[in-house]
Design an enzyme around this catalytic site. Structure first.
Site, PDB file in Angstrom:
ATOM      1  N   ARG A  63      74.623  27.105  49.543  1.00 16.93           N
ATOM      2  CA  ARG A  63      73.974  26.068  48.735  1.00 16.93           C
ATOM      3  C   ARG A  63      72.732  26.655  48.065  1.00 16.93           C
ATOM      4  NH1 ARG A  63      77.995  23.712  48.614  1.00 16.93           N
ATOM      5  NH2 ARG A  63      78.466  21.619  49.368  1.00 16.93           N
ATOM      6  N   HIS A 100      79.390  27.520  40.676  1.00 18.30           N
ATOM      7  CA  HIS A 100      79.787  26.771  41.877  1.00 18.30           C
ATOM      8  C   HIS A 100      81.320  26.613  41.957  1.00 18.30           C
ATOM      9  CE1 HIS A 100      78.304  23.663  45.029  1.00 18.30           C
ATOM     10  NE2 HIS A 100      79.508  24.117  45.357  1.00 18.30           N
TER      11      HIS A 100
HETATM   12  P1  NDP Z   1      80.532  25.547  59.138  1.00 20.49           P
HETATM   13  O1  NDP Z   1      79.866  24.300  59.571  1.00 20.49           O
HETATM   14  O2  NDP Z   1      81.869  25.878  59.666  1.00 20.49           O
HETATM   15  O3  NDP Z   1      79.575  26.775  59.447  1.00 20.49           O
HETATM   16  C1  NDP Z   1      78.204  26.760  59.229  1.00 20.49           C
HETATM   17  C2  NDP Z   1      77.582  27.988  59.849  1.00 20.49           C
HETATM   18  O4  NDP Z   1      76.196  28.008  59.512  1.00 20.49           O
HETATM   19  C3  NDP Z   1      77.676  27.997  61.358  1.00 20.49           C
HETATM   20  O5  NDP Z   1      77.970  29.297  61.821  1.00 20.49           O
HETATM   21  C4  NDP Z   1      76.269  27.589  61.804  1.00 20.49           C
HETATM   22  O6  NDP Z   1      75.849  28.098  63.037  1.00 20.49           O
HETATM   23  C5  NDP Z   1      75.446  28.209  60.691  1.00 20.49           C
HETATM   24  N1  NDP Z   1      74.141  27.547  60.607  1.00 20.49           N
HETATM   25  C6  NDP Z   1      73.889  26.260  60.295  1.00 20.49           C
HETATM   26  N2  NDP Z   1      72.563  26.010  60.353  1.00 20.49           N
HETATM   27  C7  NDP Z   1      71.987  27.174  60.710  1.00 20.49           C
HETATM   28  C8  NDP Z   1      70.652  27.562  60.939  1.00 20.49           C
HETATM   29  N3  NDP Z   1      69.635  26.695  60.813  1.00 20.49           N
HETATM   30  N4  NDP Z   1      70.409  28.832  61.304  1.00 20.49           N
HETATM   31  C9  NDP Z   1      71.429  29.720  61.449  1.00 20.49           C
HETATM   32  N5  NDP Z   1      72.731  29.407  61.233  1.00 20.49           N
HETATM   33  C10 NDP Z   1      72.995  28.159  60.874  1.00 20.49           C
HETATM   34  O7  NDP Z   1      80.547  25.480  57.539  1.00 20.49           O
HETATM   35  P2  NDP Z   1      81.584  26.206  56.555  1.00 20.49           P
HETATM   36  O8  NDP Z   1      81.676  27.633  56.930  1.00 20.49           O
HETATM   37  O9  NDP Z   1      82.825  25.418  56.437  1.00 20.49           O
HETATM   38  O10 NDP Z   1      80.799  26.045  55.161  1.00 20.49           O
HETATM   39  C11 NDP Z   1      79.507  26.577  55.012  1.00 20.49           C
HETATM   40  C12 NDP Z   1      78.891  26.048  53.722  1.00 20.49           C
HETATM   41  O11 NDP Z   1      79.492  26.665  52.588  1.00 20.49           O
HETATM   42  C13 NDP Z   1      79.103  24.551  53.454  1.00 20.49           C
HETATM   43  O12 NDP Z   1      78.193  23.766  54.184  1.00 20.49           O
HETATM   44  C14 NDP Z   1      78.839  24.462  51.967  1.00 20.49           C
HETATM   45  O13 NDP Z   1      77.457  24.254  51.740  1.00 20.49           O
HETATM   46  C15 NDP Z   1      79.218  25.857  51.462  1.00 20.49           C
HETATM   47  N6  NDP Z   1      80.409  25.820  50.613  1.00 20.49           N
HETATM   48  C16 NDP Z   1      80.272  26.249  49.320  1.00 20.49           C
HETATM   49  C17 NDP Z   1      81.361  26.267  48.488  1.00 20.49           C
HETATM   50  C18 NDP Z   1      81.256  26.815  47.115  1.00 20.49           C
HETATM   51  O14 NDP Z   1      82.197  26.665  46.331  1.00 20.49           O
HETATM   52  N7  NDP Z   1      80.179  27.488  46.764  1.00 20.49           N
HETATM   53  C19 NDP Z   1      82.682  25.762  48.933  1.00 20.49           C
HETATM   54  C20 NDP Z   1      82.717  25.386  50.323  1.00 20.49           C
HETATM   55  C21 NDP Z   1      81.613  25.405  51.129  1.00 20.49           C
HETATM   56  P3  NDP Z   1      76.556  27.638  64.407  1.00 20.49           P
HETATM   57  O15 NDP Z   1      77.908  28.291  64.372  1.00 20.49           O
HETATM   58  O16 NDP Z   1      75.678  28.193  65.450  1.00 20.49           O
HETATM   59  O17 NDP Z   1      76.644  26.145  64.363  1.00 20.49           O
HETATM   60  C1  OXD Z   2      82.010  22.421  49.172  1.00 22.23           C
HETATM   61  C2  OXD Z   2      81.696  22.906  47.834  1.00 22.23           C
HETATM   62  O1  OXD Z   2      81.105  22.083  49.930  1.00 22.23           O
HETATM   63  O2  OXD Z   2      82.618  23.007  46.993  1.00 22.23           O
HETATM   64  O3  OXD Z   2      83.212  22.368  49.508  1.00 22.23           O
HETATM   65  O4  OXD Z   2      80.535  23.218  47.559  1.00 22.23           O
END
Ligand code: NDP
Ligand code: OXD
Length: 322
Positions: free
Chosen positions: A237, A285
């Site tokens: 993000r 994005h």
């Molecule tokens: P998940 O919830 O599966 O994974 C999130 C990861 O981030 C986890 O490993 C979590 O740690 C870690 N995390 C969260 N908060 C913190 C913190 N404060 N400090 C350290 N690590 C942290 O999410 P996804 O992998 O499915 O997706 C990740 C993000 O990708 C989405 O939230 C979205 O914003 C973005 N996204 C962007 C897209 C795009 O097109 N650009 C498309 C899809 C997603 P822990 O394992 O310890 O909980």
């Molecule tokens: C998502 C994205 O969160 O597209 O899936 O950003």
């Protein structure tokens, strides 16, 4: 008639979602907002709505849904839902799907290889009609540090490990993954950064991650790696980074390059200095787009399972915010 659902998306093609969902849930009304997220029908119809399929839903739309049972995010991220000030006390479900994960994995691997194989330098040479070989480092000489080893980060890590990269991860809670050196928590953050050549951000946007990637952080990345300086790839993000700091870091050599798919303001304003920096790859994005063809079946299946009394999958924890 079974309970109705509302497709409420801002900036997306609402109808393409409704078209896919209708045949899967034929015995219930499926209402839609317009492309700006505004619903133009009667309040009485909205009172029948049990489910909203949402991307950046408007507060005024949610406020008009007195019978809501579940909020489905049409993306993996849910910050667009938690950004609202009033949320009904119902489960929030996000997308976890092999199609979405594969798309993100492709993006991350594409950009890591682009920088490791010196893509920016070769593109510049080509524009200048220069034939000059400069040897890229081998994958095993490059350390990729992934912030967020969740569904997306975990999948990208597995492929990068197979390609031979040194892979490390940073998460909130402890993690174990074959071939990946894991770090977690604030205490281990600097150690994680100090060994990272290519920083990949795949974090959700929460109060803890907002503005995290700033100049002081970028200065902690490994400086004596094989790419002439560290690289930042952010596909999580834009709210997690400070764009002015990234621009400063690219200009003063703190960063040797960047690939950015997400931005503090989207669309990226035309006057952003990022557009003009040669060592930046900008995509709008689209790292992992939610494809209704791939995802509608999962949502329809969840609704039917929920009505049979089964547990919803991929529920978001509102306390963590992801
Ligand atoms: P998940 O919830 O599966 O994974 C999130 C990861 O981030 C986890 O490993 C979590 O740690 C870690 N995390 C969260 N908060 C913190 C913190 N404060 N400090 C350290 N690590 C942290 O999410 P996804 O992998 O499915 O997706 C990740 C993000 O990708 C989405 O939230 C979205 O914003 C973005 N996204 C962007 C897209 C795009 O097109 N650009 C498309 C899809 C997603 P822990 O394992 O310890 O909980
Ligand atoms: C998502 C994205 O969160 O597209 O899936 O950003």
């Amino acid at each position: 008639m079974k309970p109705a659902l509302l497709v409420a998306t801002k900036g997306w093609d609402v109808e393409s979602w409704a078209r896919r969902i209708r045949p899967l849930l034929p015995d219930r009304p499926i209402l839609c907002t317009d492309r700006a997220g505004i619903y133009h029908g009667a309040d009485a119809d909205l009172a029948e709505i049990h489910y909203i399929l949402a991307w950046k839903p408007l507060q005024e739309t949610l406020d008009r849904l007195p019978s809501l049972r579940v909020i489905f995010s049409l993306g993996a991220g849910v910050d667009h839902i938690f950004a609202l000030t009033r949320l009904p006390d119902v489960p929030i479900v996000r997308i976890v799907d092999p199609d979405l994960t594969a798309r993100m994995t492709e993006y991350v691997v594409w950009q890591v290889l682009h920088h490791q194989r010196l893509g920016p330098a070769y593109s510049a040479h080509q524009r200048e009609r220069v034939w000059r070989d400069i040897d890229p480092p081998a994958a095993h000489q490059v350390s990729v540090g992934i912030m967020g080893l969740g569904v997306m980060g975990g999948s990208a890590a597995r492929i990068l490990v197979r390609l031979g990269f040194k892979v490390r991860s940073w998460t909130r809670s402890p993690k174990r993954m074959a071939g990946v050196e894991s770090f977690h928590g604030a205490e281990r953050f600097d150690a994680f950064l100090a060994g990272t050549d290519i920083l990949v951000a795949l974090l959700p946007l929460t109060p803890d991650t907002r503005g995290l990637i700033d100049l002081p952080l970028l200065r902690k990345l490994r400086r004596d790696g094989p790419l002439g300086g560290p690289i930042l790839i952010n596909a999580g993000r834009g709210g997690s980074h400070v764009e002015a700091d990234i621009v400063a870091a690219l200009r003063d050599g703190t960063l040797a390059g960047a690939s950015l798919d997400v931005f503090q303001t989207e669309p990226l304003p035309a006057d952003s200095p990022l557009w003009d920096l040669g060592n930046v790859v900008i995509t709008p994005h689209v790292a992992a787009v939610s494809d209704p063809v791939a995802l509608a079946g999962q949502i329809a299946g969840q609704i039917e399972a929920f009505e049979r009394g089964e547990k919803l999958k991929n529920r978001v924890d509102p306390r963590r915010g992801y």
